[in-house]
Scaffold this motif. Sequence first.
Motif, PDB file in Angstrom:
ATOM      1  N   ASP A   1       0.838  -1.193   0.000  1.00 32.66           N
ATOM      2  CA  ASP A   1       0.000   0.000   0.000  1.00 32.66           C
ATOM      3  C   ASP A   1       0.879   1.250   0.000  1.00 32.66           C
ATOM      4  OD1 ASP A   1      -1.974  -1.861   0.260  1.00 32.66           O
ATOM      5  OD2 ASP A   1      -2.622  -1.248   2.257  1.00 32.66           O
ATOM      6  N   ILE A   2       0.392   2.276  -0.664  1.00 35.81           N
ATOM      7  CA  ILE A   2       1.085   3.561  -0.695  1.00 35.81           C
ATOM      8  C   ILE A   2       0.328   4.485   0.249  1.00 35.81           C
ATOM      9  CG2 ILE A   2       1.807   5.475  -2.159  1.00 35.81           C
ATOM     10  CD1 ILE A   2       1.595   3.455  -4.534  1.00 35.81           C
ATOM     11  N   LYS A   3       1.039   5.090   1.185  1.00 44.93           N
ATOM     12  CA  LYS A   3       0.381   5.906   2.207  1.00 44.93           C
ATOM     13  C   LYS A   3       0.968   7.309   2.234  1.00 44.93           C
ATOM     14  CE  LYS A   3      -0.395   1.814   5.008  1.00 44.93           C
ATOM     15  NZ  LYS A   3       0.009   1.060   6.190  1.00 44.93           N
ATOM     16  N   VAL A   4       0.089   8.277   2.455  1.00 41.41           N
ATOM     17  CA  VAL A   4       0.497   9.671   2.612  1.00 41.41           C
ATOM     18  C   VAL A   4      -0.146  10.179   3.894  1.00 41.41           C
ATOM     19  CG1 VAL A   4       0.278  11.998   1.674  1.00 41.41           C
ATOM     20  CG2 VAL A   4       0.787  10.107   0.154  1.00 41.41           C
ATOM     21  N   ARG A   5       0.677  10.664   4.790  1.00 36.30           N
ATOM     22  CA  ARG A   5       0.191  11.135   6.094  1.00 36.30           C
ATOM     23  C   ARG A   5      -0.304  12.574   5.992  1.00 36.30           C
ATOM     24  NH1 ARG A   5       0.880   9.290  11.295  1.00 36.30           N
ATOM     25  NH2 ARG A   5       2.198   7.586  10.584  1.00 36.30           N
ATOM     26  N   PHE A   6      -1.405  12.860   6.707  1.00 36.87           N
ATOM     27  CA  PHE A   6      -1.934  14.235   6.760  1.00 36.87           C
ATOM     28  C   PHE A   6      -1.017  15.094   7.599  1.00 36.87           C
ATOM     29  CE2 PHE A   6      -6.544  12.753   6.018  1.00 36.87           C
ATOM     30  CZ  PHE A   6      -6.393  12.896   4.665  1.00 36.87           C
TER      31      PHE A   6
END
Length: 198
Positions: free
Chosen positions: A193-198
């Motif tokens: 999975d590719i994740k981007v944190r807020f």
Amino acid sequence: MGKRLYLTRCRQLSIMKFVPSRVFANRGFTLVELLVVISVIGILLAFFVPTMISRVTTNARRTATLQEMNVIREAIMGNPDLRIGGEVAGYGFKQDVGRLPRDLVELVTKNPFEGIYAQRMYVGKETLPSWDPYIQKGWNGPYLREDGEMGYLYDAWGTEYKYWIENNETLGLKSAGPDGLFWGQPGAVKDDDIKVRF
């Protein structure tokens, strides 16, 4: 000294007389040898080229997905570094409306019940009034550009983005990645999975 060199040279020439001339004449490759070498190279390329192309394509899609997720994150959270006249001008959906969007469609339209959005079902839409006072009051979008096909909802592999939630806390956005399955779903072999944190 010169006589000795002359005799050595004569001996070499006399030895060469007894060696068949074909040994020295056939120094190139035969057609069969060339075809064998070309065939071996072709077989090796058949194994490695598809793998390399697949790897390059996957990396390009991963990069495109990550860039798009960063744009979506900025649309939701804003960009505090964007200033006009010394004041913050990069407010996002969360600062304007006071909550995260229930669906990414809310980043594009003030009324997700009209037009191409009317057919889209998302979590919580069925309980919303057709007029959401929070969106009507603070919405200052569109925060994303609409492409007419809602392409911003999907990653480069065609899987819809989801919120990244852990321990009932929304941490950011995530994409299913190359396998099209989120980690923890049945059939997901690895956590890509590719994740981007807020």
